[in-house]
Structure formats: structure tokens, C-alpha cells
Design a protein around this motif. Structure first.
Motif, PDB file in Angstrom:
ATOM      1  N   GLU A 129     -13.571  14.312 -17.983  1.00  0.00           N
ATOM      2  CA  GLU A 129     -14.571  13.264 -17.868  1.00  0.00           C
ATOM      3  C   GLU A 129     -15.188  13.261 -16.479  1.00  0.00           C
ATOM      4  N   ILE A 130     -16.467  12.853 -16.381  1.00  0.00           N
ATOM      5  CA  ILE A 130     -17.015  12.688 -15.039  1.00  0.00           C
ATOM      6  C   ILE A 130     -16.219  11.594 -14.328  1.00  0.00           C
ATOM      7  N   PRO A 131     -16.092  11.662 -13.015  1.00  0.00           N
ATOM      8  CA  PRO A 131     -15.099  10.841 -12.315  1.00  0.00           C
ATOM      9  C   PRO A 131     -15.441   9.366 -12.199  1.00  0.00           C
ATOM     10  N   GLU A 132     -16.686   8.980 -12.474  1.00  0.00           N
ATOM     11  CA  GLU A 132     -17.044   7.573 -12.330  1.00  0.00           C
ATOM     12  C   GLU A 132     -18.152   7.226 -13.314  1.00  0.00           C
ATOM     13  N   THR A 133     -18.253   5.947 -13.634  1.00  0.00           N
ATOM     14  CA  THR A 133     -19.316   5.469 -14.513  1.00  0.00           C
ATOM     15  C   THR A 133     -20.634   5.446 -13.747  1.00  0.00           C
ATOM     16  N   ARG A 150     -18.589  16.852  -9.736  1.00  0.00           N
ATOM     17  CA  ARG A 150     -17.642  17.972  -9.707  1.00  0.00           C
ATOM     18  C   ARG A 150     -16.327  17.499 -10.333  1.00  0.00           C
ATOM     19  N   VAL A 151     -15.844  18.253 -11.306  1.00  0.00           N
ATOM     20  CA  VAL A 151     -14.604  17.898 -12.007  1.00  0.00           C
ATOM     21  C   VAL A 151     -13.643  19.086 -11.936  1.00  0.00           C
ATOM     22  N   PRO A 152     -12.565  18.992 -11.167  1.00  0.00           N
ATOM     23  CA  PRO A 152     -11.580  20.090 -11.119  1.00  0.00           C
ATOM     24  C   PRO A 152     -10.874  20.246 -12.461  1.00  0.00           C
ATOM     25  N   THR A 153     -10.633  21.479 -12.868  1.00  0.00           N
ATOM     26  CA  THR A 153      -9.836  21.707 -14.082  1.00  0.00           C
ATOM     27  C   THR A 153      -8.341  21.661 -13.777  1.00  0.00           C
ATOM     28  N   ASN A 154      -7.956  22.032 -12.528  1.00  0.00           N
ATOM     29  CA  ASN A 154      -6.540  22.104 -12.127  1.00  0.00           C
ATOM     30  C   ASN A 154      -5.749  23.097 -12.971  1.00  0.00           C
ATOM     31  N   PHE A 155      -6.457  24.108 -13.504  1.00  0.00           N
ATOM     32  CA  PHE A 155      -5.759  25.133 -14.280  1.00  0.00           C
ATOM     33  C   PHE A 155      -4.980  26.047 -13.337  1.00  0.00           C
ATOM     34  N   LYS A 156      -3.730  26.278 -13.653  1.00  0.00           N
ATOM     35  CA  LYS A 156      -2.889  27.180 -12.860  1.00  0.00           C
ATOM     36  C   LYS A 156      -3.000  28.618 -13.331  1.00  0.00           C
ATOM     37  N   GLU A 157      -3.569  28.804 -14.512  1.00  0.00           N
ATOM     38  CA  GLU A 157      -3.771  30.144 -15.051  1.00  0.00           C
ATOM     39  C   GLU A 157      -5.088  30.164 -15.816  1.00  0.00           C
ATOM     40  N   ASP A 207     -23.052   5.071 -18.283  1.00  0.00           N
ATOM     41  CA  ASP A 207     -22.638   6.312 -18.945  1.00  0.00           C
ATOM     42  C   ASP A 207     -21.416   6.897 -18.258  1.00  0.00           C
ATOM     43  N   ARG A 208     -20.532   7.434 -19.086  1.00  0.00           N
ATOM     44  CA  ARG A 208     -19.434   8.247 -18.573  1.00  0.00           C
ATOM     45  C   ARG A 208     -19.235   9.412 -19.536  1.00  0.00           C
ATOM     46  N   SER A 209     -19.985  10.466 -19.304  1.00  0.00           N
ATOM     47  CA  SER A 209     -19.976  11.612 -20.199  1.00  0.00           C
ATOM     48  C   SER A 209     -18.711  12.444 -20.014  1.00  0.00           C
ATOM     49  N   LYS A 210     -18.438  13.294 -21.002  1.00  0.00           N
ATOM     50  CA  LYS A 210     -17.190  14.054 -20.981  1.00  0.00           C
ATOM     51  C   LYS A 210     -17.381  15.402 -21.669  1.00  0.00           C
ATOM     52  N   LEU A 211     -16.388  16.241 -21.510  1.00  0.00           N
ATOM     53  CA  LEU A 211     -16.385  17.577 -22.099  1.00  0.00           C
ATOM     54  C   LEU A 211     -15.066  17.783 -22.821  1.00  0.00           C
ATOM     55  N   ALA A 229     -24.900  17.147  -2.769  1.00  0.00           N
ATOM     56  CA  ALA A 229     -23.496  17.422  -3.074  1.00  0.00           C
ATOM     57  C   ALA A 229     -23.059  16.620  -4.283  1.00  0.00           C
ATOM     58  N   PRO A 230     -22.442  17.272  -5.271  1.00  0.00           N
ATOM     59  CA  PRO A 230     -22.010  16.522  -6.442  1.00  0.00           C
ATOM     60  C   PRO A 230     -20.871  15.575  -6.104  1.00  0.00           C
ATOM     61  N   ARG A 231     -20.796  14.491  -6.879  1.00  0.00           N
ATOM     62  CA  ARG A 231     -19.701  13.560  -6.686  1.00  0.00           C
ATOM     63  C   ARG A 231     -18.383  14.238  -7.024  1.00  0.00           C
ATOM     64  N   GLN A 232     -17.371  13.918  -6.264  1.00  0.00           N
ATOM     65  CA  GLN A 232     -16.067  14.543  -6.456  1.00  0.00           C
ATOM     66  C   GLN A 232     -15.181  13.676  -7.334  1.00  0.00           C
ATOM     67  N   ALA A 233     -14.427  14.322  -8.185  1.00  0.00           N
ATOM     68  CA  ALA A 233     -13.431  13.580  -8.954  1.00  0.00           C
ATOM     69  C   ALA A 233     -12.365  13.046  -8.014  1.00  0.00           C
TER      70      ALA A 233
END
Length: 668
Positions: free
Chosen positions: A375-379, A394-401, A482-486, A662-666
Motif C-alpha cells: 500500500e502507499i504509505p499514507e492517505t 516509494r514503497v520498499p518490498t523488503n524482499f530478501k530474495e 485515496d490510499r491505493s495499493k498493489l 522526491a517520492p514520499r517514503q514508506a
């Protein structure tokens, strides 16, 4: 009750061509100022102006209508002696009208002290007092909204659309009719209005000066009448017409509505609306009204007829002469003729038992339940009106692999204000010298399907990657949030083919002021075999048309997709019904044309020199393509000219370059 003189006068009064849109005050006419002196008519002075209607200078007949909010009766001649009056014809589901509601409320407040009254008039036959009152409260209107039962006032004044305004002087003589201003239209909006027609007319009356522009074309939604009436034919809605190539292709196998025979809702119309319209026209979706029932379709039949007849709906901009697409939303010739015949025959119901069973629609996600939702980090709060610059998160995935994505779907938090979403992938690595493969991840636009890849194909998200959400919001007349998501569904088996998104683009161009049909071309030559899955042409507000041509080695060029009437409002994907196998050495050419003139209704400034840039008042020329290759194979460009701004584009889109905010940071 209506005054008897209205009923008498409406029957032959070809001069009473006015009733309109605006907003007003609920104040009585205490201590009215002296009426303004009528001035001789003058000719229109702008490109948007129409020849002066014969009704200008004529007195509008008296009427008494009831305020749907308070139940209080209002008589037009009860305001005799005021500086002037504004009648604004309104509806409860017109998106053009809704975005003007805050502006009308502002005009009502600004001109109240100058002796003006604003009266809303709702002539839509099927809209109830309760619906009208709820609409007025929703937009916090402080002026009466009068119910014109059986659309008698609209018929007498020959009014076609909402929101059209009539400006009357203190003797109820028509001084102006038409649009409020020129900022918003059907599928078009400018950063700001260039011509303030309504305010200019009111200022002229207040100063006892002639109104210079007396009539302009009203844009918006057709008034839904109790039955069809002969109304004044003003100019058609200000929308970009379908390209001749599309019209010609359809007309070649066109079927006339008169040849269809008897049509009812239950026998044919319901199935067409269900298959072609309901995906957007249902509660919670992007369309301004629902079409899930017969009553819904019947009361909006006039607008359905207009948008089907001029091919604005369903939205599909590909020339049917080229390519076959899995997500083709267009009507067939028979479907189009059937819908038009049904409406022309009076939109009959037929046998209720024959209506197709209601469809069930997925709740929230069309791809199924996602394995992961980001989700985007803020409404984000979308204002009532104006034009909102692109917003990025900006939304980090935090994927380790590395993770393999079989299906991805971007979903707006509030579809009514989300114009489109583009999600980019930032791997935090330097751009590969061979191109931009994989940087564009997925997107959303009204009516488009999510990214679902063929069996055995998936997109890779490298470990540690971030996603950049780019959102384009369009205000609708009220504050929304709005709070859009993927949503992501991961491949259950190791894929054998990897999907990439490539950008075939050109950035070294300039569009001179007031220039039409400026051509910009881009190309790439493939250095390995691959399969082509889909297209997405991308330009901004001056984009006019776009074409992809494929030339396989030793073969003649083949047009794979032609979009002769590009519409920035839709940002459509074109997913091939079957992937195209392209061998090494295949050349992909893109050709676009731009319209930087005032004939382009979306053009923010035809007098400006336009270059490449990420803002909508600048331009882009990108031919996105989705391709897949065997896993482990890089998507690369053949040696030769490399786009010099490739790295700059990626940086701008990911928010790391000087051109992008600069995009907003999560938040952690």
C-alpha cells in the motif's frame, strides 16, 4: 405548481431558448436595486463563442418551482429588480457538472452582495427530490435547486445539457447562455480556465455594460427527459471525435439500427450492457453512475445513445484494421446497432423473466486473493477542483530474495478520483547499458485488466527492490481521500520465461507553439528472439495518435497497433490475443503525432514550446511493450544509437533525478 402562463407560452415560444446552470442564494429580493438597462446584442468574440441566439435579449416566461431541499416554492419573477439572475441546469450524476459545483458555490457567494441570485434547475425526469437534495448537501450548495417536473422548463427553453447556465437581467431578459468557463469538458480539463464566461457576464451586468460574449457551447451530459423532445441543436459536446480510420473501419460492416427489428432490454440490451458496460458502471467503480438494472439503463438512455453513437464508449482506441486483442472493449457492429435501436424504440423492458441473471463481481481484486498487498504509505487528500500534479510514493518490498510474480493488480483506494496508476520498479542498480528492460512494472487505468502473464511466464522483482507508485488524481468537485495499493500473486512453479517491459522512446524533440501534426519517431532492433505480449503507447495532453510497426528480417513492415485517436484520459493497454514471436533482428518502429494548437481541448497552453518532461504540461513519447524471453536471457538492444536520456528517464520516474520531486517514503 407551475404558473399557467408558462404552460401557455412554452408551446410556440421559439425565442425562449434559455434556462441554465449556476448556483444562487436562498435570499429573498428585499430592497431590490434598479434593474439593469438592456443593451443591444453584440457578436461573440472568442473561438468558443457561438453566434448570438435569437433568445438573447428576450424575456424568459415566469415559472414557479419547488426547492428539492427545503420544499419552498420559488417564482422567477419574484426576483424582479435584482441586478440579475443565474439559472443553472443541473443533474446528480454528471461528472462535468459535479466538478463545477464548488465553482458555482463560489460564484453564488461572490456575487450575492452585488445583487445577483443563483437558482439551480434539475430537469432530469427520473431524478427524485431526495436524490437532488442529497446532491445539494453533498456539495454544500447554498442556493435553491428547483425540480423541473416533466422537464417543462428545459423543453420550453430548449436546453440540452447540464451544466448550462442562463444569465438574466433584472427584468428576466436573457443576456448570456452557455458554459460556465472553459476549464472542464467531456474527457478534457485545463490547469486553469482561460475564459470566464459566467463571471464576465455578471461583471458586465453589475457595471451596466453590454455582455460581450452572449452565447457559448455548453458541454456536459444530456438532460434525461420524460420522453424525447425537439430541442435546440447547439454545437456537439467538445470531445475529440473518433479518427476517420476507426469510423471507416466500423462503417464498412455497419448495421443500421433500423435493420435490427424490435429490441427490448430483456431480449438483447441487458446482455450487451452487462458484457460491455458493467465492469465500470457499477457501485464503487470509476463510472459516474451504475447500469446494473433496467431502471438505471432507462433513465440514462439518452447519454448511452450519444456516447455509443459517437463511439466514446466503451473506451477503445485501437484501429480495428490492425491486430487482435484479448482485452478489446469495443462494441461489434451488431451490438452497437442493437443498443441504438433499443433506445430509439423507447427503451422497452420486455419480459422480466428473460433478463440475464445478474453477474457476480470479485470484491476488491480481479486476480483473486493476492499473496501480498503493498500500500502507499499514507492517505492522499484530493482537493475539490483544479489539476493535481503527479504524486509519487516509494514503497520498499523488503524482499530478501528474488520473487517471481505471476499476476499483479494496482487498485485505487477511491476510483472516482484516480485517473491512473503506474508502478515502477527501482532495483537500486545502475541502468543496464542495453536498455530499460523491467523498470515499468504494472499499471491501472479505468476499464483495463490487471497484468496476468501466460502459463510459465512471470515478472521478477529482485531482492531489495522498491516500488514507485505514480498516481494521477482528477478532482471531482468534492474532497476525496485515496490510499491505493498493489496486489501480487507469486508463481507457484519456477517460470520458464521472464516478462519484461521495454520502452521504445524518443526524448530529443520540440513541439513549436500552435503546431499540429508534429511527427516524432522512435525505434529499436532486437538482438535476440522474444515474444511480444502487449503494447501501451504513452504521451501526454498534446498526444494525437500513435502507431507501432514491426519489420521482421526479410519481411515487409506490418502495423501491429494503430491508435489514431489517442486519449490521455485512458492510458490503455493493448494485450495481444496471441503473443507475437519476433526473431532476432526484428525492428520495432513507433510513430507519434502531437497537436499543440487550440483545437486540442486538453492543451494547457498552445502558445508554449513543448519539450520532453514528466509533467502533463510537458510531453513524452514512449512506446511501451511487454515481452518475454527464456529465464536467464537479458532483454537487450542491438548495437547502434542508444537513447541518450535512458538513465535520466529512469531517474526521473523513480524520483532520484533532478526533474522529479522526491517520492514520499514508506514509514518504517
Amino acid at each position: 405548481m407551475l404558473q399557467p402562463d408558462l404552460l401557455r407560452n412554452r408551446i410556440g415560444s421559439s425565442l425562449m431558448v434559455l434556462a441554465a446552470l449556476a448556483a444562487g442564494v436562498r435570499a429573498a429580493a428585499d430592497d431590490p436595486p434598479k434593474p439593469s438597462v438592456p443593451q443591444p446584442p453584440s457578436s461573440a468574440t472568442t473561438a468558443d463563442a457561438l453566434p448570438v441566439d435569437r433568445s438573447v435579449g428576450q424575456r424568459l416566461a415566469n415559472f414557479t418551482l419547488t426547492d428539492a431541499v427545503t420544499g419552498r416554492p420559488y417564482m422567477l419573477y419574484g426576483y424582479a429588480g435584482k441586478t440579475g439572475m443565474v439559472l443553472v441546469f443541473m443533474g446528480t450524476t454528471c461528472p462535468v457538472g459535479d466538478v463545477y459545483m464548488p465553482r458555482l458555490a463560489e460564484i453564488s457567494r461572490d456575487y450575492r452582495a452585488k445583487g445577483f441570485v443563483v437558482l439551480g434547475v434539475n430537469s432530469n425526469a427520473h431524478e427524485t427530490d431526495a436524490e437532488i437534495a442529497a446532491h445539494a448537501r453533498k456539495f454544500q450548495l447554498d442556493f435553491p435547486v428547483l425540480k423541473d417536473r416533466d422537464n417543462l422548463i428545459a423543453d420550453a427553453a430548449l436546453i440540452e445539457r447540464t451544466p448550462e447556465v442562463l444569465v438574466l437581467d433584472g427584468m428576466a431578459r436573457i443576456c448570456y447562455r452557455g458554459a460556465i468557463d472553459d476549464q472542464y469538458g467531456v474527457g478534457a480539463r485545463k490547469p486553469a480556465a482561460e475564459h470566464h464566461y459566467l463571471r464576465d457576464a455578471l461583471d458586465s451586468l453589475a457595471a451596466k455594460q453590454p455582455v460581450k460574449v452572449k452565447a457559448t457551447a455548453a458541454v456536459g451530459c444530456l438532460i434525461e427527459r420524460v420522453k424525447a423532445q425537439a430541442v435546440a441543436k447547439t454545437s456537439p459536446p467538445r470531445v475529440r471525435p473518433p479518427a476517420p480510420a476507426i469510423a471507416a473501419a466500423h462503417d464498412a460492416d455497419a448495421i443500421k439500427a433500423a435493420d435490427i427489428g424490435q429490441v427490448t432490454y430483456s431480449s438483447a440490451a441487458a446482455a450487451i450492457i452487462q458484457n460491455r458496460c458493467e465492469s465500470c458502471h457499477r457501485p464503487g467503480q470509476v463510472a459516474p453512475f451504475s447500469l446494473l438494472s433496467y431502471d438505471d439503463a432507462r433513465k440514462h438512455s439518452a447519454m448511452i445513445r450519444e456516447v455509443v453513437d459517437n463511439r466514446r464508449m466503451p473506451p477503445w482506441h485501437a484501429d480495428p484494421n490492425y491486430g487482435h486483442f484479448a482485452n478489446d472493449r469495443s462494441l461489434t457492429a451488431k451490438e452497437r446497432a442493437t443498443l441504438l435501436a433499443w433506445i430509439d424504440q423507447g427503451a422497452p423492458l420486455g419480459e422480466p423473466k428473460d433478463i440475464p441473471a445478474a453477474r457476480t463481481y470479485p470484491q476488491g481484486w480481479s486476480i483473486g486473493t493476492p499473496d501480498l498487498v503493498l500500500e502507499i504509505p499514507e492517505t492522499y487528500t484530493v482537493p475539490k477542483q483544479g489539476v493535481v500534479a503527479y504524486v509519487r510514493f516509494r514503497v520498499p518490498t523488503n524482499f530478501k530474495e528474488d520473487r517471481w510474480v505471476q499476476a499483479a493488480e494496482a487498485v485505487p483506494g477511491d476510483r472516482s478520483v484516480v485517473h491512473h496508476i503506474v508502478v515502477y520498479l527501482d532495483t537500486h542498480q545502475k541502468e543496464r547499458a542495453e536498455g530499460l528492460g523491467g523498470r515499468h512494472f504494472c499499471g491501472y487505468a479505468p476499464g483495463d485488466m490487471p497484468s496476468v502473464f501466460p502459463e510459465g511466464t512471470a515478472k521478477r522483482i529482485p531482492a531489495g527492490s522498491d516500488l514507485i507508485f505514480e498516481l494521477h488524481y482528477t478532482p471531482i468537485g468534492e474532497v476525496r481521500q485515496d490510499r491505493s495499493k498493489l496486489g501480487l500473486i507469486f508463481a507457484k512453479k519456477p517460470p520458464v520465461r521472464e516478462a519484461f517491459t521495454m520502452a521504445v522512446f524518443e526524448s530529443d524533440f520540440m513541439i513549436p507553439p500552435n503546431k499540429d501534426d508534429l511527427a516524432v519517431a522512435s525505434s529499436t532492433t532486437l538482438s535476440q528472439d522474444l515474444r511480444l505480449l502487449s503494447f501501451m503507447p504513452h504521451m501526454h495532453l498534446r498526444g494525437k495518435d500513435f502507431r507501432y510497426t514491426i519489420t521482421r528480417p526479410g519481411q515487409a513492415p506490418e502495423v501491429a497497433l494503430s491508435v489514431p485517436a489517442y486519449d490521455f484520459g485512458w492510458q490503455s493497454y493493448y494485450t495481444l490475443a496471441e503473443p507475437l514471436v519476433l526473431p532476432k533482428g526484428t525492428r520495432i518502429d513507433c510513430l507519434a503525432h502531437f497537436d499543440n494548437t487550440s483545437n486540442n481541448l486538453n492543451n494547457p497552453d498552445p502558445n508554449k514550446l513543448v519539450r520532453w518532461g514528466e509533467q502533463t504540461f510537458e510531453e513524452m513519447m514512449i512506446g511501451y511493450i511487454d515481452v518475454d524471453v527464456p529465464v536467464g536471457t537479458a532483454v537487450s538492444r542491438a548495437p547502434g544509437r542508444q537513447p541518450s536520456v535512458g538513465r535520466q528517464v529512469l531517474q526521473a520516474l523513480s524520483g532520484r533525478g533532478p526533474r522529479a520531486a522526491a517520492p514520499r517514503q514508506a514509514k518504517p
